[in-house]
Design an enzyme around this catalytic site. Structure first.
Site, PDB file in Angstrom:
ATOM      1  N   GLU A 146       0.158  -1.093   5.642  1.00 16.07           N
ATOM      2  CA  GLU A 146       1.221  -0.693   6.557  1.00 16.07           C
ATOM      3  C   GLU A 146       1.170   0.800   6.829  1.00 16.07           C
ATOM      4  O   GLU A 146       1.441   1.253   7.951  1.00 16.07           O
ATOM      5  CB  GLU A 146       2.584  -1.074   5.964  1.00 16.07           C
TER       6      GLU A 146
ATOM      7  N   ASP B 251       0.838  -1.206   0.000  1.00 16.69           N
ATOM      8  CA  ASP B 251       0.000   0.000   0.000  1.00 16.69           C
ATOM      9  C   ASP B 251       0.867   1.247   0.000  1.00 16.69           C
ATOM     10  O   ASP B 251       2.044   1.206   0.370  1.00 16.69           O
ATOM     11  CB  ASP B 251      -0.934   0.017   1.208  1.00 16.69           C
TER      12      ASP B 251
END
Length: 413
Positions: free
Chosen positions: A178, A83
């Protein structure tokens, strides 16, 4: 060692996929578009020849490279997240490739006069003569952490293509979310099955980190009384003024813009309010656990003191711990840091061992039973339009991964 163009091509194929996470979402992954890269990685791992390739219901991608030695070697792992931060756009990323960088200003966007200049970003000068990948000034790049993914993939490919390099079983995992602090929340440590691992999520070439902030978030709610301003004398209580008192009562120099190295801070990162109610959002950070606990108490004590001044419960504080300093989990197994340091030296990389002024999946994983230091991925200026990554740094990261695998196998021979 690794093919430069292959690294560039793989990295570009990843950063052009929008994988921005969303902290307001309750799902995992927090955005559906993260599946696009997760599924691509699963398919590539299978095509590459990796074993035990899986993707779970939360988009965690795992795979194994079987051991090629007869003796027992601890299973090690490498982890990266796919991400990108919600802080800046990751849509329609249009990277620029600057070959043989000349040490001068890089025009990211001529129309908008956006310039990546070594006068401001002096780290650029250490990459003179190298190939640098930048943004076009309108989005972030996504080297955090698609550079890490690229490096792990290229290292596994290299080990598969060079069976003469001895290594034990290697596990890899690519995670969602994350950037919103949830990358390790649903990471199945038992399924991963490694004795220790490394996140490839650091910045400049050479970084090796095994300590990070202790972290908490604090929501401070201030209540007032709204009365018509024409008739407010001795009746109105303006919550915004009380909030200002709270803000100004915290140590002014213990903020991100005034601290470095192992110095902790209070960071006011959002505020909204009116006369009736004002809400302050803080993050609290400190490497030292005792100082960290003291900071949380200071916030609560300050709220109580202000309430006593107004003789009413006008300030409430909710503090939630987010993650802790992985150092206390890594220090008992410092040989895993030693392997990484030795691998860097064998790859002609000077180790830069320093504390992370932030968090990493590795911190949460360490407390879940998977000690997990952090290794450089090579990028700079994460989370914004000035982000860039030197290709040569990614090449070195690939080499470090391979060297760690080989050194571990040799150590346990």
């Amino acid at each position: 060692m690794t093919n430069k163009q292959q690294i560039i091509d793989r990295f570009l194929s990843y950063v052009k996929i929008d994988t921005q996470s969303d902290e307001t979402s309750e799902s995992t992954p927090s955005t559906e578009k993260q599946w696009d890269l997760a599924n691509k990685l699963k398919a590539e791992l299978e095509t590459m020849g990796m074993q035990e390739v899986s993707i779970d219901e939360h988009a965690y991608v795992m795979a194994s490279l079987p051991s090629n030695v007869a003796h027992d070697v601890p299973v090690i792992g490498f982890v990266a997240h796919f991400d990108t931060t919600p802080d800046f756009s990751g849509t329609n990323v249009n990277p620029q490739i600057i070959e043989n960088y000349d040490g001068k200003d890089i025009i990211l966007n001529k129309e908008k006069n956006i310039v990546l200049s070594p006068e401001y970003f002096d780290d650029l000068l250490q990459y003179e003569g190298q190939t640098i990948i930048t943004t076009d000034g309108t989005t972030l790049l996504g080297a955090d952490d698609k550079a890490g993914i690229t490096e792990i993939m290229e290292a596994m490919k290299y080990l598969i293509e060079h069976p003469e390099i001895p290594h034990g079983k290697i596990r890899v995992c690519f995670t969602p979310d994350e950037e919103i602090g949830r990358g390790a929340h649903k990471f199945d440590v038992e399924k991963f099955g490694a004795e220790w691992a490394y996140t490839m999520d650091g910045s400049q070439v050479g970084e090796l980190e095994f300590e990070n902030f202790n972290a908490a978030g604090a929501v401070v709610k201030v209540s007032g009384k709204s009365v018509h301003p024409g008739y407010a004398k001795d009746k109105m209580i303006n919550s915004m003024y009380i909030a200002m008192d709270f803000i100004n009562s915290l140590p002014r120099l213990e903020t991100p813009e005034h601290t470095e190295d192992r110095q902790g801070f209070f960071h006011l990162n959002a505020i909204e309010g009116d006369v009736e109610e004002t809400t302050l959002h803080y993050i609290i950070r400190d490497h030292d656990r005792e100082h960290f606990e003291a900071r949380k108490e200071m916030i609560k004590d300050l709220a109580a003191e202000i309430c006593s001044q107004y003789e009413r419960d006008c300030v409430t504080v909710e503090v939630k711990d987010q993650y802790y300093n992985m150092r206390e989990k890594v220090e008992p197994v410092m040989h895993i840091v030693d392997f990484a340091e030795a691998a860097m030296k064998k790859a002609d990389v000077t180790p830069i061992i320093k504390p992370i002024r932030g968090g990493t999946d590795g911190a949460q994983l360490s407390f879940k039973g998977l000690p997990c230091p952090n290794i450089f991925a090579g990028g700079h200026n994460f989370h914004g339009k000035y982000e860039y990554v030197p290709v040569e740094s990614m090449q070195k990261a690939v080499e470090v991964i391979v060297q760690i695998a080989e050194l571990t196998a040799e150590k346990y021979k």
